[in-house]
Motif scaffolding. Structure first.
Motif, PDB file in Angstrom:
ATOM      1  N   ARG A 168      38.659 -34.992 -17.077  1.00  0.00           N
ATOM      2  CA  ARG A 168      39.991 -35.217 -17.117  1.00  0.00           C
ATOM      3  C   ARG A 168      40.797 -35.653 -15.998  1.00  0.00           C
ATOM      4  NH1 ARG A 168      42.931 -32.493 -21.261  1.00  0.00           N
ATOM      5  NH2 ARG A 168      44.840 -32.979 -20.245  1.00  0.00           N
ATOM      6  N   CYS A 169      40.421 -35.054 -14.772  1.00  0.00           N
ATOM      7  CA  CYS A 169      40.982 -35.615 -13.414  1.00  0.00           C
ATOM      8  C   CYS A 169      39.884 -35.252 -12.564  1.00  0.00           C
ATOM      9  CB  CYS A 169      42.313 -34.734 -13.377  1.00  0.00           C
ATOM     10  SG  CYS A 169      42.163 -33.106 -13.067  1.00  0.00           S
ATOM     11  N   VAL A 170      40.083 -36.063 -11.223  1.00  0.00           N
ATOM     12  CA  VAL A 170      39.122 -36.141 -10.034  1.00  0.00           C
ATOM     13  C   VAL A 170      39.966 -35.718  -8.977  1.00  0.00           C
ATOM     14  CG1 VAL A 170      37.525 -37.025  -8.694  1.00  0.00           C
ATOM     15  CG2 VAL A 170      37.547 -37.687 -11.192  1.00  0.00           C
ATOM     16  N   ILE A 171      39.478 -34.703  -8.191  1.00  0.00           N
ATOM     17  CA  ILE A 171      40.022 -34.254  -6.932  1.00  0.00           C
ATOM     18  C   ILE A 171      38.875 -34.831  -5.794  1.00  0.00           C
ATOM     19  CG2 ILE A 171      41.234 -32.607  -5.243  1.00  0.00           C
ATOM     20  CD1 ILE A 171      42.222 -32.800  -8.112  1.00  0.00           C
ATOM     21  N   ASP A 172      39.319 -35.755  -4.995  1.00  0.00           N
ATOM     22  CA  ASP A 172      38.561 -36.350  -3.820  1.00  0.00           C
ATOM     23  C   ASP A 172      38.741 -35.469  -2.753  1.00  0.00           C
ATOM     24  OD1 ASP A 172      37.019 -37.518  -1.878  1.00  0.00           O
ATOM     25  OD2 ASP A 172      38.240 -39.387  -1.846  1.00  0.00           O
ATOM     26  N   ALA A 173      37.962 -34.409  -2.633  1.00  0.00           N
ATOM     27  CA  ALA A 173      38.083 -33.732  -1.258  1.00  0.00           C
ATOM     28  C   ALA A 173      37.102 -33.607  -0.430  1.00  0.00           C
ATOM     29  CB  ALA A 173      38.132 -32.002  -1.764  1.00  0.00           C
ATOM     30  N   THR A 174      36.409 -34.803  -0.375  1.00  0.00           N
ATOM     31  CA  THR A 174      35.105 -35.263   0.607  1.00  0.00           C
ATOM     32  C   THR A 174      35.760 -35.228   2.097  1.00  0.00           C
ATOM     33  OG1 THR A 174      35.501 -37.520   0.353  1.00  0.00           O
ATOM     34  CG2 THR A 174      33.976 -36.344  -1.031  1.00  0.00           C
ATOM     35  N   HIS A 175      35.006 -35.256   2.937  1.00  0.00           N
ATOM     36  CA  HIS A 175      35.087 -35.253   4.338  1.00  0.00           C
ATOM     37  C   HIS A 175      35.858 -36.523   4.799  1.00  0.00           C
ATOM     38  CE1 HIS A 175      34.481 -35.732   8.757  1.00  0.00           C
ATOM     39  NE2 HIS A 175      34.202 -34.407   8.800  1.00  0.00           N
ATOM     40  N   PRO A 176      36.751 -36.634   5.581  1.00  0.00           N
ATOM     41  CA  PRO A 176      37.675 -37.822   5.875  1.00  0.00           C
ATOM     42  C   PRO A 176      36.912 -39.061   6.352  1.00  0.00           C
ATOM     43  CG  PRO A 176      38.588 -35.659   6.987  1.00  0.00           C
ATOM     44  CD  PRO A 176      37.499 -35.322   6.297  1.00  0.00           C
ATOM     45  N   PHE A 177      35.401 -38.776   6.862  1.00  0.00           N
ATOM     46  CA  PHE A 177      34.791 -39.847   7.125  1.00  0.00           C
ATOM     47  C   PHE A 177      33.837 -40.541   6.011  1.00  0.00           C
ATOM     48  CE2 PHE A 177      36.257 -38.772  11.157  1.00  0.00           C
ATOM     49  CZ  PHE A 177      36.547 -40.093  12.023  1.00  0.00           C
ATOM     50  N   ALA A 178      33.958 -39.819   4.906  1.00  0.00           N
ATOM     51  CA  ALA A 178      33.226 -40.182   3.609  1.00  0.00           C
ATOM     52  C   ALA A 178      33.980 -41.316   2.912  1.00  0.00           C
ATOM     53  CB  ALA A 178      33.003 -38.916   2.571  1.00  0.00           C
ATOM     54  N   ALA A 179      34.494 -42.220   3.633  1.00  0.00           N
ATOM     55  CA  ALA A 179      35.033 -43.284   3.216  1.00  0.00           C
ATOM     56  C   ALA A 179      34.615 -44.233   1.741  1.00  0.00           C
ATOM     57  CB  ALA A 179      35.501 -44.381   4.048  1.00  0.00           C
ATOM     58  N   GLN A 180      33.347 -44.388   1.923  1.00  0.00           N
ATOM     59  CA  GLN A 180      32.656 -45.119   0.624  1.00  0.00           C
ATOM     60  C   GLN A 180      32.928 -44.266  -0.620  1.00  0.00           C
ATOM     61  OE1 GLN A 180      28.376 -45.553   0.444  1.00  0.00           O
ATOM     62  NE2 GLN A 180      28.652 -47.808   0.160  1.00  0.00           N
ATOM     63  N   MET A 181      32.636 -42.865  -0.510  1.00  0.00           N
ATOM     64  CA  MET A 181      32.895 -41.998  -1.645  1.00  0.00           C
ATOM     65  C   MET A 181      34.158 -42.158  -2.134  1.00  0.00           C
ATOM     66  SD  MET A 181      31.168 -40.133  -3.683  1.00  0.00           S
ATOM     67  CE  MET A 181      31.875 -40.850  -4.979  1.00  0.00           C
ATOM     68  N   GLY A 182      35.367 -42.181  -1.264  1.00  0.00           N
ATOM     69  CA  GLY A 182      36.680 -42.464  -1.591  1.00  0.00           C
ATOM     70  C   GLY A 182      36.802 -43.590  -2.480  1.00  0.00           C
ATOM     71  N   TRP A 183      36.335 -44.869  -1.946  1.00  0.00           N
ATOM     72  CA  TRP A 183      36.492 -46.064  -2.562  1.00  0.00           C
ATOM     73  C   TRP A 183      36.051 -46.096  -4.231  1.00  0.00           C
ATOM     74  CZ3 TRP A 183      39.595 -50.023  -1.667  1.00  0.00           C
ATOM     75  CH2 TRP A 183      40.342 -49.968  -0.044  1.00  0.00           C
ATOM     76  N   HIS A 184      34.773 -45.582  -4.104  1.00  0.00           N
ATOM     77  CA  HIS A 184      33.922 -45.480  -5.258  1.00  0.00           C
ATOM     78  C   HIS A 184      34.738 -44.495  -6.423  1.00  0.00           C
ATOM     79  CE1 HIS A 184      29.767 -46.499  -3.725  1.00  0.00           C
ATOM     80  NE2 HIS A 184      30.433 -47.507  -3.563  1.00  0.00           N
ATOM     81  N   ALA A 185      35.303 -43.470  -5.903  1.00  0.00           N
ATOM     82  CA  ALA A 185      36.088 -42.564  -6.654  1.00  0.00           C
ATOM     83  C   ALA A 185      37.295 -43.246  -7.349  1.00  0.00           C
ATOM     84  CB  ALA A 185      36.453 -41.360  -6.062  1.00  0.00           C
ATOM     85  N   TRP A 186      38.069 -44.207  -6.483  1.00  0.00           N
ATOM     86  CA  TRP A 186      39.067 -44.785  -6.900  1.00  0.00           C
ATOM     87  C   TRP A 186      38.773 -45.905  -7.860  1.00  0.00           C
ATOM     88  CZ3 TRP A 186      40.471 -50.010  -5.193  1.00  0.00           C
ATOM     89  CH2 TRP A 186      41.724 -50.466  -5.559  1.00  0.00           C
TER      90      TRP A 186
END
Length: 251
Positions: A68-86
């Motif tokens: 139902r929802c995603v919380i991206d709480a990865t490390h500030p330098f895990a940028a690729q995962m942040g873009w994939h999540a978006w």
């Protein structure tokens, strides 16, 4: 009735969030860990370890698990995962929130050399007249510094890298934070550290080395955070995430 949410975790904040949500008992909490650390500490709730296989793999996971929802709480330098999540959440029309601690900021007396890449960090080290260097950057980027044969490195990690990067002169410390100020002072003095290289993680658990460096006028080569997707709403505290979840649950 509870519904599933996904926490992209690995940070202190992610563990705290999972603890709080599982204790509340109102949601099915699934935490995802990258799997880069041997014998990782497991968060409360359900856990999956390893990558998703890119954007499509993450999107498929969201659909199959009916997230139902995603919380991206990865490390500030895990940028690729942040873009994939978006991208995956956009494909699946799933609300996404970024939980990211604020970065460190230099204080009076700090001798920071801020850089945007590891190659720039290597160049700064070559300009500095420092021969004994403390590397606190994690396992993934060590190879960038292994060729500096005229320097001695103290390398602190949670667990040994495999394979071990070919440093000519180095000592390896294996420890998990938090690190207190007295211990960081003693470490810098014992190993006669003349420069520090680290990422701007913003973590309180590892900030003491910066205070100890300031007291000793030791230069710090600080890697700035990479850019993240500008489309993602971001908060800095677990409390703000809980407030966001309470509002999302009413939608």
């Amino acid at each position: 009735m509870s519904y599933p949410i996904l926490i992209l975790g690995g940070t202190t904040e992610a563990y705290e969030l999972a603890d709080r949500l599982v204790a509340a008992g109102q949601l099915r909490v699934i935490s995802s860990l990258a799997g880069r650390t041997e014998s990782p500490r497991l968060p409360a709730g359900e856990v999956r370890i390893g990558g998703f296989g890119g954007v499509e793999g993450l999107a498929e996971f969201l659909r199959i698990q009916a997230i139902r929802c995603v919380i991206d709480a990865t490390h500030p330098f895990a940028a690729q995962m942040g873009w994939h999540a978006w991208e995956a959440c956009t494909l699946c029309d799933v609300p996404l929130l970024r939980l990211e601690r604020p970065p460190w900021t230099p204080a009076s007396g700090d001798r920071w050399e801020e850089v945007a890449s590891w190659s720039e960090a290597v160049e700064r080290l070559q300009r500095l007249n420092a021969k004994r260097i403390f590397l606190a950057i994690g396992r993934q980027e060590l190879q960038h510094f292994a060729g500096l044969d005229d320097r001695w490195f103290l390398i602190r990690l949670v667990s040994p890298p495999d394979p071990l990067p070919p440093f000519c002169r180095a000592e390896w410390l294996y420890a998990r934070g938090p690190f207190d100020l007295a211990a960081e002072r003693a470490m810098l003095d014992r190993y006669r550290i003349e420069a520090i290289v680290c990422k701007n993680s913003g973590s309180e658990a590892t900030a003491a080395k910066l205070i100890a460096a300031r007291e000793r006028a030791i230069p710090v080569v600080m890697r700035k955070r990479p850019p993240r997707s500008p489309e993602v709403q971001s908060v800095a505290t677990v409390e703000a995430v809980l407030d966001w979840l309470s509002r999302v649950s009413k939608m």
